[in-house]
Motif scaffolding. Sequence first.
Motif, short mmCIF file in Angstrom:
data_model
loop_
_atom_site.label_atom_id
_atom_site.label_comp_id
_atom_site.label_asym_id
_atom_site.label_seq_id
_atom_site.Cartn_x
_atom_site.Cartn_y
_atom_site.Cartn_z
N ALA A 1 -23.96 -20.64 2.37
CA ALA A 1 -24.15 -20.02 1.05
C ALA A 1 -24.60 -21.04 0.02
CB ALA A 1 -22.85 -19.35 0.61
N LEU A 2 -24.04 -22.26 0.08
CA LEU A 2 -24.48 -23.32 -0.83
C LEU A 2 -25.96 -23.61 -0.66
CD1 LEU A 2 -21.55 -25.91 -0.57
CD2 LEU A 2 -22.02 -24.33 -2.46
N ARG A 3 -26.42 -23.61 0.57
CA ARG A 3 -27.84 -23.88 0.82
C ARG A 3 -28.71 -22.79 0.22
NH1 ARG A 3 -26.00 -25.25 6.70
NH2 ARG A 3 -25.73 -27.51 6.61
N VAL A 4 -28.24 -21.54 0.33
CA VAL A 4 -29.01 -20.43 -0.26
C VAL A 4 -29.08 -20.57 -1.77
CG1 VAL A 4 -28.94 -17.94 -0.71
CG2 VAL A 4 -28.53 -18.79 1.60
N LEU A 5 -27.95 -20.86 -2.42
CA LEU A 5 -27.92 -20.90 -3.88
C LEU A 5 -28.64 -22.11 -4.44
CD1 LEU A 5 -24.26 -19.68 -4.60
CD2 LEU A 5 -26.37 -18.35 -4.38
N GLU B 1 -23.03 -25.83 -9.81
CA GLU B 1 -23.09 -24.40 -10.15
C GLU B 1 -22.89 -23.54 -8.91
OE1 GLU B 1 -26.14 -24.25 -13.99
OE2 GLU B 1 -26.95 -24.27 -11.95
N ALA B 2 -23.48 -23.97 -7.80
CA ALA B 2 -23.34 -23.20 -6.56
C ALA B 2 -21.88 -23.16 -6.11
CB ALA B 2 -24.22 -23.81 -5.47
N PHE B 3 -21.18 -24.28 -6.20
CA PHE B 3 -19.77 -24.30 -5.84
C PHE B 3 -18.98 -23.32 -6.71
CE2 PHE B 3 -20.51 -28.01 -3.29
CZ PHE B 3 -19.43 -28.09 -2.43
N GLY B 4 -19.35 -23.24 -7.99
CA GLY B 4 -18.64 -22.37 -8.92
C GLY B 4 -18.91 -20.89 -8.74
N GLN B 5 -19.83 -20.56 -7.83
CA GLN B 5 -20.18 -19.15 -7.62
C GLN B 5 -19.53 -18.55 -6.37
OE1 GLN B 5 -21.82 -17.00 -9.68
NE2 GLN B 5 -21.44 -18.75 -11.04
N LEU B 6 -18.71 -19.33 -5.67
CA LEU B 6 -18.13 -18.85 -4.42
C LEU B 6 -16.64 -18.54 -4.57
CD1 LEU B 6 -19.69 -21.31 -1.79
CD2 LEU B 6 -20.67 -19.23 -2.78
N GLY C 1 -14.36 -27.39 -11.71
CA GLY C 1 -14.58 -26.06 -11.15
C GLY C 1 -15.01 -26.01 -9.71
N VAL C 2 -14.99 -27.16 -8.99
CA VAL C 2 -15.43 -27.13 -7.59
C VAL C 2 -14.27 -26.83 -6.63
CG1 VAL C 2 -17.31 -28.73 -8.04
CG2 VAL C 2 -15.11 -29.62 -7.24
N GLY C 3 -13.05 -26.81 -7.12
CA GLY C 3 -11.94 -26.46 -6.26
C GLY C 3 -12.09 -25.05 -5.73
#
Length: 616
Positions: A221-225, A234-239, A277-279
């Motif tokens: 999912a990180l690769r997609v975002l 930002e990608a970490f914060g969207q999961l 916010g990456v936790g």
Amino acid sequence: MTVPPEEPRSLPEFPPITRERWRELALGVLRKSGVETGSPEEALASTTYDGVTIAPLYDASDLPGDPGLPGAAPFVRGSRPRGGSWDVRQRHEAPDPEAVLTDLENGVTSLWLPLEPEDLPRVLERVHLELISVALDAGGRTREAAGTLFALAAARGVTALTGTLGADALGDPATAAELARRCAGEFPGLRAVVVDATPYHDAGGADAEELGCSLAVGVAALRVLTGAGLTTAEAFGQLEFRYAATADQFLTIAKLRAARRLWARVAEVCGVGEAPGVGQRQHAVTSSAMMTARDPWVNMLRTTLACFAAGTGGADAVTVQPFDTRLGLPDAFARRIARNTHALLVEEAGVARVIDPAGGSWYVERLTEELAAKAWEWFQEIERAGGMTAAPAAGLVAGRIAATWERRSAAIARRRDPITGVSEFPNLDERPLTRRPRPGGEGEGSLRAGDVRSGAGQDRDVRSGAGGVHYAQDFEALRDLADAQERRPSVFLATIGPAAAHTARASFAANLFQAGGIATVSSGASGGASGGAAVDPAGISAAFAAAGTPVACLCSSDRFYGEHAEAVAAALRKAGARKIWLAGKGEFEGVDANLYAGCDALDVLRTTFDDLGVTR
């Protein structure tokens, strides 16, 4: 008159206890029990389905190292720097606005809505979106559902939404990327993507397998975002990650702690380990696989343990599935019990008052570390196969989960993994509950029929049926078969000797047969000679003939078996017994087979159905 205080008396010092002294004492007890071993650790240890060894004793030397501080990397002790209750997230599968409002008025703080987009305006009509978190779960219609939620917020002037939109970054990367960009820019409290690990659990997988798969899906999912233009942070914060919580409280606690540690390692490798916010944000759902349709009241106990473990393990949001979830749409009473489970644990038990209450436990810390190590190895194996979007990885995951389910099924069949109310202590007189069917006949539990959570058809490979597997399913199928007969199948228990000699094994045999819905009739209850010391094979055979079943099971002590088993078996055979079991081990003339602790109970039951002429 003032009485002078007495001088405090010193207590004698306790002698120091060492591991070696424990070993000496444990060896002595084991030898008295007939267990010859040079290592009590090996004799008393157990192994999880992931291959993690659970030792019988832990001490300070087992601590793996500093787990860090709450709210700071590696987040083992929690993603939040302060304590407080978790988000009480109730699931609503039917568009029932009154049920939603009742939940919100009685302790629920978050709504999980696996509903169609057109149902959302009516369901959320009287819900204050600025106060309540909403977790959408619309599958292939996620874009429409999110658009509806945004429109409702705009019409009411709500600018701060919280929750998750439920997008699947692997199944629909375009929608996931579009929604993630909007959330990152306009709604910082809202996350676009859910990494749902529950399908791997629901397919029978083990805890480290669930963790490793979640990491692989999360990285994909990180690769997609990031490929769609979001920064790594930002990608970490969207999961948001979704995990199953089971009645095995220690494994659940360790799993959630390990999951945060592992995701922190991914963030570190990606160069954002210290970014805010990456936790990992976690949504724990009480396991669908552990829920039973038979004796569903016991599910209340299972979900209480699971909720306790999820809260203790540091989950941000917790969903307690109602006890009747296997039967259809939960009723108002079941939803009330589900939400009150949270209230009891938070308000009465005070579980949320302490941050990471399991932290510092030698056992929990070591279990967290070892579970994390196993999960990381599995994650790396998936990545070497090309990651979750690659066909080789899909086959690898499906094969691994299937193998674990096969081993778990064998343990359930032999009742090494007991299921209370089903494989152990069944109640043949229970009154079945009925519930309204789910919309569209969808599967039960935390998943809906046809849901795809990991992309590339992965879930279709690992899941058995729309709602996954259920640990009790094979026993419950036999119960259904027995209930469908015009006359309940039965087995005759030939109790030999006095009650002290036969009670234990008669109870064991009755429990086993009843786990398949087969009733038992005892020779003692039928006027046989088992009440005293004298053994009367003719009296037992007469009671057998009156019972009206062709299957019998001898029940007594080893001593009485040696003296009377063959004579009683011969009398039963003469009276027309087609199959004669013996509760315990030992071979005797006239006895066809044995049942004992650790035997394949499902095989015994299926064989008995065949012997009774019941078509399966």
